[in-house]
Design a protein around this motif. Structure first.
Motif, PDB file in Angstrom:
ATOM      1  N   THR A  28       0.926  -1.248  -0.572  1.00  0.00           N
ATOM      2  CA  THR A  28       0.319  -0.307  -0.319  1.00  0.00           C
ATOM      3  C   THR A  28       0.390   1.039  -0.262  1.00  0.00           C
ATOM      4  O   THR A  28       0.254   2.198  -0.079  1.00  0.00           O
ATOM      5  CB  THR A  28      -0.992   0.263   1.254  1.00  0.00           C
ATOM      6  OG1 THR A  28      -0.346  -0.094   2.118  1.00  0.00           O
ATOM      7  CG2 THR A  28      -1.716  -1.143   1.088  1.00  0.00           C
ATOM      8  N   ASN A  29       1.963   1.238  -0.225  1.00  0.00           N
ATOM      9  CA  ASN A  29       2.366   2.202   0.348  1.00  0.00           C
ATOM     10  C   ASN A  29       2.843   3.172   1.673  1.00  0.00           C
ATOM     11  O   ASN A  29       3.352   4.641   1.055  1.00  0.00           O
ATOM     12  CB  ASN A  29       2.965   3.243  -0.900  1.00  0.00           C
ATOM     13  CG  ASN A  29       3.776   2.630  -1.779  1.00  0.00           C
ATOM     14  OD1 ASN A  29       5.031   2.103  -2.419  1.00  0.00           O
ATOM     15  ND2 ASN A  29       3.027   2.513  -3.162  1.00  0.00           N
ATOM     16  N   GLU A  30       1.965   2.562   2.282  1.00  0.00           N
ATOM     17  CA  GLU A  30       1.287   3.485   3.931  1.00  0.00           C
ATOM     18  C   GLU A  30       2.561   3.152   5.073  1.00  0.00           C
ATOM     19  O   GLU A  30       3.118   2.532   5.084  1.00  0.00           O
ATOM     20  CB  GLU A  30       0.200   2.939   4.138  1.00  0.00           C
ATOM     21  CG  GLU A  30      -1.197   3.001   3.349  1.00  0.00           C
ATOM     22  CD  GLU A  30      -1.593   4.891   3.555  1.00  0.00           C
ATOM     23  OE1 GLU A  30      -0.845   5.726   4.413  1.00  0.00           O
ATOM     24  OE2 GLU A  30      -1.105   5.144   1.929  1.00  0.00           O
ATOM     25  N   LEU A  83      11.199   1.274  -5.251  1.00  0.00           N
ATOM     26  CA  LEU A  83      10.103   1.079  -3.800  1.00  0.00           C
ATOM     27  C   LEU A  83       9.804   2.695  -3.660  1.00  0.00           C
ATOM     28  O   LEU A  83       9.424   2.935  -3.557  1.00  0.00           O
ATOM     29  CB  LEU A  83      10.890   0.316  -3.000  1.00  0.00           C
ATOM     30  CG  LEU A  83      10.226  -1.437  -2.910  1.00  0.00           C
ATOM     31  CD1 LEU A  83      11.541  -1.780  -2.263  1.00  0.00           C
ATOM     32  CD2 LEU A  83       9.076  -1.590  -2.793  1.00  0.00           C
ATOM     33  N   VAL A  84      10.882   3.432  -3.551  1.00  0.00           N
ATOM     34  CA  VAL A  84      10.720   4.850  -2.695  1.00  0.00           C
ATOM     35  C   VAL A  84      10.359   6.020  -4.031  1.00  0.00           C
ATOM     36  O   VAL A  84       9.667   7.051  -3.706  1.00  0.00           O
ATOM     37  CB  VAL A  84      12.281   5.650  -2.699  1.00  0.00           C
ATOM     38  CG1 VAL A  84      12.832   4.537  -1.490  1.00  0.00           C
ATOM     39  CG2 VAL A  84      13.427   5.768  -4.420  1.00  0.00           C
ATOM     40  N   HIS A  85      10.249   5.645  -5.760  1.00  0.00           N
ATOM     41  CA  HIS A  85       9.540   6.006  -5.975  1.00  0.00           C
ATOM     42  C   HIS A  85       8.591   6.026  -5.785  1.00  0.00           C
ATOM     43  O   HIS A  85       7.086   7.096  -5.842  1.00  0.00           O
ATOM     44  CB  HIS A  85      10.104   5.351  -7.885  1.00  0.00           C
ATOM     45  CG  HIS A  85       8.995   6.447  -8.545  1.00  0.00           C
ATOM     46  ND1 HIS A  85       8.012   6.491  -9.082  1.00  0.00           N
ATOM     47  CD2 HIS A  85       9.733   7.586  -9.550  1.00  0.00           C
ATOM     48  CE1 HIS A  85       6.692   6.403 -10.225  1.00  0.00           C
ATOM     49  NE2 HIS A  85       8.341   7.982 -10.223  1.00  0.00           N
ATOM     50  N   SER A  86       7.372   4.685  -6.222  1.00  0.00           N
ATOM     51  CA  SER A  86       5.937   4.459  -5.578  1.00  0.00           C
ATOM     52  C   SER A  86       5.783   4.991  -4.865  1.00  0.00           C
ATOM     53  O   SER A  86       4.382   5.637  -4.037  1.00  0.00           O
ATOM     54  CB  SER A  86       5.743   3.267  -5.203  1.00  0.00           C
ATOM     55  OG  SER A  86       4.475   2.898  -5.115  1.00  0.00           O
ATOM     56  N   LEU A  87       6.837   5.464  -3.263  1.00  0.00           N
ATOM     57  CA  LEU A  87       6.058   5.961  -1.781  1.00  0.00           C
ATOM     58  C   LEU A  87       6.692   7.032  -1.579  1.00  0.00           C
ATOM     59  O   LEU A  87       5.686   7.901  -1.484  1.00  0.00           O
ATOM     60  CB  LEU A  87       7.162   5.180  -0.935  1.00  0.00           C
ATOM     61  CG  LEU A  87       7.898   6.395   0.389  1.00  0.00           C
ATOM     62  CD1 LEU A  87       6.520   6.224   0.937  1.00  0.00           C
ATOM     63  CD2 LEU A  87       8.315   5.986   1.059  1.00  0.00           C
ATOM     64  N   THR A  90       3.178   8.076  -3.579  1.00  0.00           N
ATOM     65  CA  THR A  90       1.724   8.114  -2.914  1.00  0.00           C
ATOM     66  C   THR A  90       1.387   8.968  -1.976  1.00  0.00           C
ATOM     67  O   THR A  90       0.775   9.526  -1.718  1.00  0.00           O
ATOM     68  CB  THR A  90       1.742   6.880  -1.679  1.00  0.00           C
ATOM     69  OG1 THR A  90       2.373   6.234  -2.779  1.00  0.00           O
ATOM     70  CG2 THR A  90       1.055   6.494  -1.543  1.00  0.00           C
ATOM     71  N   ARG A  91       2.656   9.198  -1.852  1.00  0.00           N
ATOM     72  CA  ARG A  91       2.985  11.098  -0.295  1.00  0.00           C
ATOM     73  C   ARG A  91       2.275  11.901  -0.676  1.00  0.00           C
ATOM     74  O   ARG A  91       1.410  12.884  -0.442  1.00  0.00           O
ATOM     75  CB  ARG A  91       4.295  10.498   0.190  1.00  0.00           C
ATOM     76  CG  ARG A  91       5.190   9.776   1.389  1.00  0.00           C
ATOM     77  CD  ARG A  91       3.908   9.522   2.663  1.00  0.00           C
ATOM     78  NE  ARG A  91       4.493  11.013   2.763  1.00  0.00           N
ATOM     79  CZ  ARG A  91       3.948  11.356   4.530  1.00  0.00           C
ATOM     80  NH1 ARG A  91       3.008  10.914   4.284  1.00  0.00           N
ATOM     81  NH2 ARG A  91       4.262  12.715   4.136  1.00  0.00           N
ATOM     82  N   LEU A  92       2.864  12.672  -2.568  1.00  0.00           N
ATOM     83  CA  LEU A  92       2.311  13.574  -3.138  1.00  0.00           C
ATOM     84  C   LEU A  92       1.467  13.436  -3.750  1.00  0.00           C
ATOM     85  O   LEU A  92       0.090  14.598  -2.598  1.00  0.00           O
ATOM     86  CB  LEU A  92       3.163  13.184  -4.858  1.00  0.00           C
ATOM     87  CG  LEU A  92       2.999  14.822  -4.961  1.00  0.00           C
ATOM     88  CD1 LEU A  92       3.109  15.603  -4.571  1.00  0.00           C
ATOM     89  CD2 LEU A  92       3.732  14.354  -6.552  1.00  0.00           C
ATOM     90  N   ARG A  93       0.665  12.420  -4.054  1.00  0.00           N
ATOM     91  CA  ARG A  93      -1.159  12.308  -3.904  1.00  0.00           C
ATOM     92  C   ARG A  93      -1.817  12.998  -2.617  1.00  0.00           C
ATOM     93  O   ARG A  93      -2.927  13.224  -1.838  1.00  0.00           O
ATOM     94  CB  ARG A  93      -0.986  11.077  -4.279  1.00  0.00           C
ATOM     95  CG  ARG A  93      -0.838  10.918  -6.007  1.00  0.00           C
ATOM     96  CD  ARG A  93      -1.819   9.418  -6.607  1.00  0.00           C
ATOM     97  NE  ARG A  93      -0.941   8.800  -5.935  1.00  0.00           N
ATOM     98  CZ  ARG A  93      -0.474   7.688  -6.252  1.00  0.00           C
ATOM     99  NH1 ARG A  93       0.454   7.981  -7.204  1.00  0.00           N
ATOM    100  NH2 ARG A  93      -0.229   6.635  -5.073  1.00  0.00           N
ATOM    101  N   ILE A 132      11.488  12.518  -6.736  1.00  0.00           N
ATOM    102  CA  ILE A 132      11.174  11.931  -5.242  1.00  0.00           C
ATOM    103  C   ILE A 132      12.631  12.219  -4.464  1.00  0.00           C
ATOM    104  O   ILE A 132      11.416  12.400  -2.902  1.00  0.00           O
ATOM    105  CB  ILE A 132      12.447  10.428  -5.897  1.00  0.00           C
ATOM    106  CG1 ILE A 132      11.004   9.198  -7.206  1.00  0.00           C
ATOM    107  CG2 ILE A 132      12.273   9.444  -4.692  1.00  0.00           C
ATOM    108  CD1 ILE A 132      11.677   8.096  -8.323  1.00  0.00           C
ATOM    109  N   ILE A 133      13.546  12.413  -4.523  1.00  0.00           N
ATOM    110  CA  ILE A 133      13.697  13.193  -3.402  1.00  0.00           C
ATOM    111  C   ILE A 133      13.323  13.972  -2.696  1.00  0.00           C
ATOM    112  O   ILE A 133      13.181  14.319  -1.795  1.00  0.00           O
ATOM    113  CB  ILE A 133      15.169  13.327  -3.488  1.00  0.00           C
ATOM    114  CG1 ILE A 133      16.184  12.421  -4.509  1.00  0.00           C
ATOM    115  CG2 ILE A 133      16.606  14.428  -3.247  1.00  0.00           C
ATOM    116  CD1 ILE A 133      16.326  11.150  -2.975  1.00  0.00           C
ATOM    117  N   ALA A 134      12.630  14.730  -3.527  1.00  0.00           N
ATOM    118  CA  ALA A 134      12.538  16.814  -2.846  1.00  0.00           C
ATOM    119  C   ALA A 134      11.163  15.725  -1.882  1.00  0.00           C
ATOM    120  O   ALA A 134      10.757  16.305  -0.591  1.00  0.00           O
ATOM    121  CB  ALA A 134      12.250  17.389  -3.776  1.00  0.00           C
ATOM    122  N   GLU A 135      10.129  14.511  -2.309  1.00  0.00           N
ATOM    123  CA  GLU A 135       9.364  14.275  -1.167  1.00  0.00           C
ATOM    124  C   GLU A 135       9.198  13.639  -0.410  1.00  0.00           C
ATOM    125  O   GLU A 135       9.033  13.441   0.796  1.00  0.00           O
ATOM    126  CB  GLU A 135       8.343  13.622  -2.665  1.00  0.00           C
ATOM    127  CG  GLU A 135       6.713  13.570  -2.042  1.00  0.00           C
ATOM    128  CD  GLU A 135       6.237  14.105  -1.761  1.00  0.00           C
ATOM    129  OE1 GLU A 135       5.985  15.224  -0.561  1.00  0.00           O
ATOM    130  OE2 GLU A 135       6.068  15.435  -2.618  1.00  0.00           O
TER     131      GLU A 135
END
Length: 168
Positions: A28-30, A83-87, A90-93, A132-135
């Motif tokens: 779920t990337n949670e 994995l970090v891309h997906s995370l 998800t965090r950005l959304r 990704i790094i910014a998020e």
């Protein structure tokens, strides 16, 4: 010297750090539970530039374009980046759904001649690996701010923004 050497994560060189570490669900990337904060030592196997990381995310199999030494390292690095891309996405959304705004701006780059004078100008292209790094930096900053506020509720200095003016 500080940013280029002492504070950079250089390949094969241990670096002292203060880290924020999360457990994240692969499905779920949670984030699971609370983050861990603590002193750590980071030793990178590779020093990837944004373009290297982007080539890996884009599926390149060229070791030189990806900045790695072996196919097995490429596969392992690709899995970690995915994995970090997906995370990050998800965090950005989630942030945007909770009212955050994304302020895109154009970054300009100057090329200079031998005398140090600008001789050309171009727009810096933003790629997913930069986002990704910014998020992840926003995620870490939020976690640290939350932890500081919990530990020092009467002393923590938090920046609060006014609601946006809908008339503008």
């Amino acid at each position: 010297r500080i940013s280029e050497d002492l504070a950079s994560l250089l390949c094969g060189r241990p670096r002292f750090a203060v880290s924020v570490v999360w457990k994240v669900s692969r499905t779920t990337n949670e984030v699971i539970g609370e983050p861990w904060f603590g002193r750590s030592v980071i030793e990178s196997r590779y020093q990837l530039e944004y373009a290297n990381a982007q080539a890996i995310l884009d599926g390149s199999s060229s070791l030189s374009a990806c900045g790695v030494n072996s196919k097995s390292d490429l596969a392992e690095t690709r899995t970690a980046l995915q994995l970090v891309h997906s995370l990050a996405w998800t965090r950005l959304r989630t942030r945007l759904a909770n009212g955050a705004i994304e302020l895109d701006s154009t970054e300009l780059r100057f090329d200079v001649d031998a005398a140090g004078l600008p001789n050309s100008l171009h727009e810096k292209k933003t790629i997913d690996s930069m986002k990704i790094i910014a998020e992840l930096m926003i995620m870490a900053n939020e976690a640290v701010a939350t932890q500081l506020h919990r530990a020092f509720p009467s002393r923590a200095l938090l920046r609060c923004h006014a609601a946006p003016d809908c008339q503008k």
